[in-house]
Write an enzyme that holds these catalytic residues in place. Structure first.
Site, PDB file in Angstrom:
ATOM      1  CE1 TYR A 135       1.986  10.258  -1.392  1.00  0.00           C
ATOM      2  CE2 TYR A 135       3.332   9.570  -3.245  1.00  0.00           C
ATOM      3  CZ  TYR A 135       2.096   9.821  -2.698  1.00  0.00           C
ATOM      4  OH  TYR A 135       0.980   9.612  -3.442  1.00  0.00           O
ATOM      5  CG  LEU A 179       0.019  -3.168  -8.980  1.00  0.00           C
ATOM      6  CD1 LEU A 179       1.454  -3.444  -8.547  1.00  0.00           C
ATOM      7  CD2 LEU A 179      -0.316  -3.952 -10.242  1.00  0.00           C
ATOM      8  CG  ASN A 195       4.771  -4.019 -11.572  1.00  0.00           C
ATOM      9  OD1 ASN A 195       4.298  -5.154 -11.644  1.00  0.00           O
ATOM     10  ND2 ASN A 195       4.906  -3.382 -10.420  1.00  0.00           N
TER      11      ASN A 195
HETATM   12  N1  NAP Z   1      -2.865  10.786  -5.277  1.00  0.00           N
HETATM   13  C1  NAP Z   1      -3.137  10.028  -4.234  1.00  0.00           C
HETATM   14  O1  NAP Z   1      -3.926  10.379  -3.350  1.00  0.00           O
HETATM   15  C2  NAP Z   1      -2.476   8.686  -4.151  1.00  0.00           C
HETATM   16  C3  NAP Z   1      -2.947   7.737  -3.230  1.00  0.00           C
HETATM   17  C4  NAP Z   1      -2.322   6.491  -3.201  1.00  0.00           C
HETATM   18  C5  NAP Z   1      -1.277   6.217  -4.072  1.00  0.00           C
HETATM   19  N2  NAP Z   1      -0.812   7.170  -4.952  1.00  0.00           N
HETATM   20  C6  NAP Z   1       0.320   6.916  -5.883  1.00  0.00           C
HETATM   21  O2  NAP Z   1       0.105   5.703  -6.577  1.00  0.00           O
HETATM   22  C7  NAP Z   1       1.179   4.800  -6.321  1.00  0.00           C
HETATM   23  C8  NAP Z   1       0.722   3.353  -6.356  1.00  0.00           C
HETATM   24  O3  NAP Z   1      -0.289   3.083  -5.413  1.00  0.00           O
HETATM   25  P1  NAP Z   1      -0.046   2.257  -4.048  1.00  0.00           P
HETATM   26  O4  NAP Z   1       1.355   2.411  -3.621  1.00  0.00           O
HETATM   27  O5  NAP Z   1      -1.142   2.689  -3.135  1.00  0.00           O
HETATM   28  O6  NAP Z   1      -0.384   0.731  -4.421  1.00  0.00           O
HETATM   29  P2  NAP Z   1      -0.102  -0.311  -5.616  1.00  0.00           P
HETATM   30  O7  NAP Z   1       0.838   0.235  -6.622  1.00  0.00           O
HETATM   31  O8  NAP Z   1      -1.447  -0.787  -6.060  1.00  0.00           O
HETATM   32  O9  NAP Z   1       0.557  -1.527  -4.813  1.00  0.00           O
HETATM   33  C9  NAP Z   1       1.848  -1.475  -4.273  1.00  0.00           C
HETATM   34  C10 NAP Z   1       2.136  -2.808  -3.614  1.00  0.00           C
HETATM   35  O10 NAP Z   1       2.146  -3.843  -4.616  1.00  0.00           O
HETATM   36  C11 NAP Z   1       3.348  -4.588  -4.528  1.00  0.00           C
HETATM   37  N3  NAP Z   1       3.710  -4.994  -5.891  1.00  0.00           N
HETATM   38  C12 NAP Z   1       4.244  -4.229  -6.861  1.00  0.00           C
HETATM   39  N4  NAP Z   1       4.400  -4.920  -7.990  1.00  0.00           N
HETATM   40  C13 NAP Z   1       3.953  -6.179  -7.735  1.00  0.00           C
HETATM   41  C14 NAP Z   1       3.869  -7.347  -8.513  1.00  0.00           C
HETATM   42  N5  NAP Z   1       4.258  -7.359  -9.790  1.00  0.00           N
HETATM   43  N6  NAP Z   1       3.366  -8.472  -7.943  1.00  0.00           N
HETATM   44  C15 NAP Z   1       2.962  -8.471  -6.637  1.00  0.00           C
HETATM   45  N7  NAP Z   1       3.006  -7.371  -5.859  1.00  0.00           N
HETATM   46  C16 NAP Z   1       3.502  -6.234  -6.406  1.00  0.00           C
HETATM   47  C17 NAP Z   1       4.362  -3.655  -3.921  1.00  0.00           C
HETATM   48  O11 NAP Z   1       5.391  -4.408  -3.307  1.00  0.00           O
HETATM   49  P3  NAP Z   1       6.943  -3.931  -3.206  1.00  0.00           P
HETATM   50  O12 NAP Z   1       6.949  -2.456  -2.970  1.00  0.00           O
HETATM   51  O13 NAP Z   1       7.461  -4.730  -2.059  1.00  0.00           O
HETATM   52  O14 NAP Z   1       7.662  -4.284  -4.484  1.00  0.00           O
HETATM   53  C18 NAP Z   1       3.493  -2.894  -2.931  1.00  0.00           C
HETATM   54  O15 NAP Z   1       3.300  -3.659  -1.749  1.00  0.00           O
HETATM   55  C19 NAP Z   1       1.695   5.267  -4.946  1.00  0.00           C
HETATM   56  O16 NAP Z   1       2.960   4.731  -4.638  1.00  0.00           O
HETATM   57  C20 NAP Z   1       1.654   6.756  -5.141  1.00  0.00           C
HETATM   58  O17 NAP Z   1       2.749   7.192  -5.932  1.00  0.00           O
HETATM   59  C21 NAP Z   1      -1.424   8.389  -5.009  1.00  0.00           C
END
Ligand code: NAP
Length: 267
Positions: A50, A185, A235
């Site tokens: 990352y 999310l 959150n």
């Molecule tokens: N193991 C794996 O293969 C894998 C794959 C994907 C993800 N992950 C992990 O899971 C974590 C989360 O998944 P993700 O980053 O893919 O997506 P997510 O958490 O579903 O979505 C993140 C997005 O949602 C926005 N957001 C956050 N809180 C919000 C709210 N209350 N209202 C509206 N929008 C909101 C964020 O904006 P802002 O940032 O601008 O606040 C960002 O654009 C990753 O960061 C990573 O640590 C792991």
């Protein structure tokens, strides 16, 4: 229940019920992580690929919170030497140990028995407290367990009301494996869904809060990523309401096997 509530892993150790994701949190990572810890988060999820490990470590050190009160999750890549990559990750984080080290995804062939062996060694040496997997199917987890006798404590997978599986849920439960929900999310792609918005309105909460609360009530552990302090606070403001059994069923019924990556890696 609150941000410092925990679930118990099959090893007896405990893990917070919610954590901060850091994928793409590459700008001002240390500030964002320090803010999150200040707001009450106690688990941070990162990965060798990352680019956020140095900032995560820095954010942790900047805070006055004891290391033992913070739960750090990171991952080695499927092409890595698992043991060497664990040491490399610790160096990038500037930490002596992590709480949980995961295989990021299964390798192209096989289930990653050699990687699992490397993580078992890293755990025996105290470099990580627990070990688990990510993006694994039940069959792939069974292969690791059969080969080495060590059950992963978690499977970190994409998981939300719009994309989940009862089959995986029950497999994990039967094997005492905790599901960590990534992209909980839907990377914002389903926050405008009318049925979700309707339920959120009933509780005076936001769609994001309902998606996260759904996890807590199912015993799965969400890792929402949020850079904006207001999102970070929103959150974890999910401990003062309870979704009714009826609405939980409606949320379960939103399942369309949605995946922001294209396909869920499990049945
Ligand atoms: N193991 C794996 O293969 C894998 C794959 C994907 C993800 N992950 C992990 O899971 C974590 C989360 O998944 P993700 O980053 O893919 O997506 P997510 O958490 O579903 O979505 C993140 C997005 O949602 C926005 N957001 C956050 N809180 C919000 C709210 N209350 N209202 C509206 N929008 C909101 C964020 O904006 P802002 O940032 O601008 O606040 C960002 O654009 C990753 O960061 C990573 O640590 C792991």
């Amino acid at each position: 229940m609150g941000t410092n509530s925990e679930v118990t892993l099959h090893t007896g150790r405990k893990m917070p019920v919610i954590g901060l994701g850091t994928w793409q949190l590459t700008v001002d990572t240390a500030v964002a992580v320090a803010n999150a810890l200040q707001a009450g988060y106690r688990m941070i999820d990162t990965s060798g690929d990352y680019g956020t490990q140095p900032g995560v470590g820095e954010g942790i050190r900047r805070n006055g919170i004891e290391r033992s009160a913070i739960y750090v999750v990171t991952k080695i890549e499927e092409t890595d030497d698992a043991y060497e990559a664990t040491i490399q990750n610790l160096n990038e984080l500037g930490l002596d140990y992590v709480d949980l080290m995961l295989i990021h995804r299964p390798p192209a062939s096989g289930a990653g028995e050699e990687l699992w062996g490397g993580l078992i060694k890293a755990k025996a040496e105290g470099l990580t407290r627990d070990i688990g997997v990510s993006n694994y199917s039940a069959e792939q987890m069974n292969a690791l367990i059969d080969a080495l006798g060590e059950v992963p404590v978690v499977n970190q997978i994409e998981w939300s009301p719009f994309g989940h599986s009862e089959k995986m849920f029950h497999y994990a439960k039967d094997n005492s494996i905790i599901i960590q929900a990534y992209s909980p999310l839907t990377r914002t792609k389903r926050l405008a869904d009318e049925r979700l918005q309707g339920i959120a309105g009933e509780y005076g909460k936001t769609p994001a809060q309902v998606l996260l609360r759904w996890n807590l009530q199912r015993g799965t552990v969400p890792l929402p990523k949020a850079h904006q302090p207001q999102h970070q606070r929103e959150n974890i403001d999910i401990f003062d309401f309870e979704i009714s059994a009826r609405d939980m069923k409606v949320l379960d019924g939103l399942n369309e096997r949605y995946s922001s990556l294209g396909a869920l890696p499990y049945e």
